[in-house]
Write an enzyme that holds these catalytic residues in place. Structure first.
Site, PDB file in Angstrom:
ATOM      1  N   ASP A  63       0.813  -1.217   0.000  1.00  0.00           N
ATOM      2  CA  ASP A  63       0.000   0.000   0.000  1.00  0.00           C
ATOM      3  C   ASP A  63       0.843   1.262   0.000  1.00  0.00           C
ATOM      4  O   ASP A  63       2.058   1.213   0.185  1.00  0.00           O
ATOM      5  CB  ASP A  63      -0.955  -0.001   1.213  1.00  0.00           C
ATOM      6  CG  ASP A  63      -0.269  -0.469   2.497  1.00  0.00           C
ATOM      7  OD1 ASP A  63       0.966  -0.399   2.580  1.00  0.00           O
ATOM      8  OD2 ASP A  63      -0.981  -0.902   3.410  1.00  0.00           O
ATOM      9  N   ASN A 133      -7.092  -3.336  14.322  1.00  0.00           N
ATOM     10  CA  ASN A 133      -8.499  -3.619  13.994  1.00  0.00           C
ATOM     11  C   ASN A 133      -8.628  -4.798  13.014  1.00  0.00           C
ATOM     12  O   ASN A 133      -9.683  -5.011  12.435  1.00  0.00           O
ATOM     13  CB  ASN A 133      -9.181  -2.365  13.415  1.00  0.00           C
ATOM     14  CG  ASN A 133      -8.531  -1.898  12.116  1.00  0.00           C
ATOM     15  OD1 ASN A 133      -7.640  -2.563  11.590  1.00  0.00           O
ATOM     16  ND2 ASN A 133      -8.976  -0.780  11.591  1.00  0.00           N
ATOM     17  N   HIS A 135      -6.942  -5.180  10.172  1.00  0.00           N
ATOM     18  CA  HIS A 135      -6.729  -4.906   8.744  1.00  0.00           C
ATOM     19  C   HIS A 135      -5.428  -5.537   8.234  1.00  0.00           C
ATOM     20  O   HIS A 135      -4.491  -5.764   8.991  1.00  0.00           O
ATOM     21  CB  HIS A 135      -6.807  -3.408   8.415  1.00  0.00           C
ATOM     22  CG  HIS A 135      -5.649  -2.558   8.831  1.00  0.00           C
ATOM     23  ND1 HIS A 135      -5.786  -1.220   9.147  1.00  0.00           N
ATOM     24  CD2 HIS A 135      -4.324  -2.829   8.975  1.00  0.00           C
ATOM     25  CE1 HIS A 135      -4.606  -0.729   9.456  1.00  0.00           C
ATOM     26  NE2 HIS A 135      -3.707  -1.672   9.362  1.00  0.00           N
ATOM     27  N   GLU A 140      -9.498  -2.127   5.451  1.00  0.00           N
ATOM     28  CA  GLU A 140     -10.097  -1.884   6.760  1.00  0.00           C
ATOM     29  C   GLU A 140     -11.307  -2.793   6.959  1.00  0.00           C
ATOM     30  O   GLU A 140     -11.861  -3.321   5.981  1.00  0.00           O
ATOM     31  CB  GLU A 140     -10.539  -0.417   6.839  1.00  0.00           C
ATOM     32  CG  GLU A 140      -9.410   0.589   6.646  1.00  0.00           C
ATOM     33  CD  GLU A 140      -8.476   0.685   7.851  1.00  0.00           C
ATOM     34  OE1 GLU A 140      -8.424  -0.248   8.687  1.00  0.00           O
ATOM     35  OE2 GLU A 140      -7.778   1.715   7.954  1.00  0.00           O
TER      36      GLU A 140
END
Ligand code: GLP
Length: 265
Positions: A63, A133, A135, A140
């Site tokens: 990313d 979380n 990801h 996400e």
């Protein structure tokens, strides 16, 4: 499960080295964040010791932020230079990051990146970290489990975690371009590293929770060939730890006797 973050990095680097021994021109999927830094240091050490060469390797990063220039120290391109590329014999022409050049339509970056990965023959080994979380990359919670490289809006929690790295008043990216979950799932082999107590809940959900878009990493339960390396703290919430440790030791023993199995080798 290993006793420390240092051991996780050592084992991870050994695994990368095994892949490169079988396939010196491997295509590696690379991750950023704090977790893989120690792994990159180990790989640099192996390169300096003459054990490894990256001369024929190609890389695809997971990313990149949108709106941050490649030479900005906060960009993932700058991170890769600093933490890895700048210290090994990799050919920069073979390193890829899903960055959007200024003035271009960010929505066109994803399909182009996918095409490049295909053209390189697909990813042999994808290195991953995991967000608190759940990801992976910047996929996400609620990301489509079938997603491809695309623009993604960062979750509040991710923006908050990232803000620790910024000075007050600095532009904070809220968008990124990330490989999709389906892109990651297409890698032939996956190596996920998680260290520290902050990752314990996400690791437990990934390994023992249901497969759900609310914990994107949980899709890895459906991947054919994943290695998860965690330290004590990140393993703390796993219920079935003893069994995973046993499996790990048994696999290591088999690898020692017969050599490491590597798909497509
Ligand atoms: C970022 C990256 C992820 C990374 C995650 C965890 O959001 N996009 O690829 O895995 O953070 O980072 P860290 O290793 O710093 O905890």
């Amino acid at each position: 499960m290993l006793d420390s973050a240092g051991k996780v990095a050592e084992r991870g680097a050994e695994l990368v080295a095994r892949v490169l021994r079988v396939r010196p021109n491997a295509v590696l999927g690379l991750a950023t964040g704090k977790t893989p830094i120690k792994l990159y240091r180990q790989l640099i050490g192996k390169y300096r010791a003459g054990e490894l060469s990256f001369g024929r390797v190609s890389t695809f990063n997971l990313d990149e932020y949108l709106g941050i220039e490649p030479d900005d120290p906060r960009s993932y391109r700058a991170y890769m230079e600093r933490e890895f590329f700048g210290h090994v014999d990799i050919d920069r022409a073979n390193t890829h990051i899903p960055a959007c050049p200024p003035g271009e339509n960010p929505k066109q970056v994803g399909p182009r990146y996918e095409e490049r990965i295909r053209h390189a023959g697909g990813i042999d080994l994808q290195i991953l970290g995991i967000g608190q979380n759940g990801h992976i990359g910047f996929n996400e919670p609620s990301s489509s489990l079938n997603s491809r490289t695309r623009v993604k809006t960062l979750a509040g929690k991710t923006v908050e975690d990232n803000s620790e790295l910024l000075s007050p008043g600095e532009f904070q990216p809220r968008l990124a371009i990330t490989m999709g979950i389906a892109t990651i799932m297409q890698a032939r082999r996956v190596l996920l590293l998680a260290t520290g107590a902050k990752k314990a809940a996400a690791v437990a959900q990934m390994v023992e929770g249901p497969v759900t878009a609310m914990c994107p990493a949980s899709i890895l339960q459906m991947h054919e060939y994943v290695t998860v390396l965690v330290d004590e703290a990140a393993a703390a919430a796993l219920k079935n730890r003893a069994y995973y440790d046993l499996t790990f030791r048994e696999n290591e023993a088999l690898d020692e006797r017969f050599g490491a199995y590597y798909a497509d080798s």
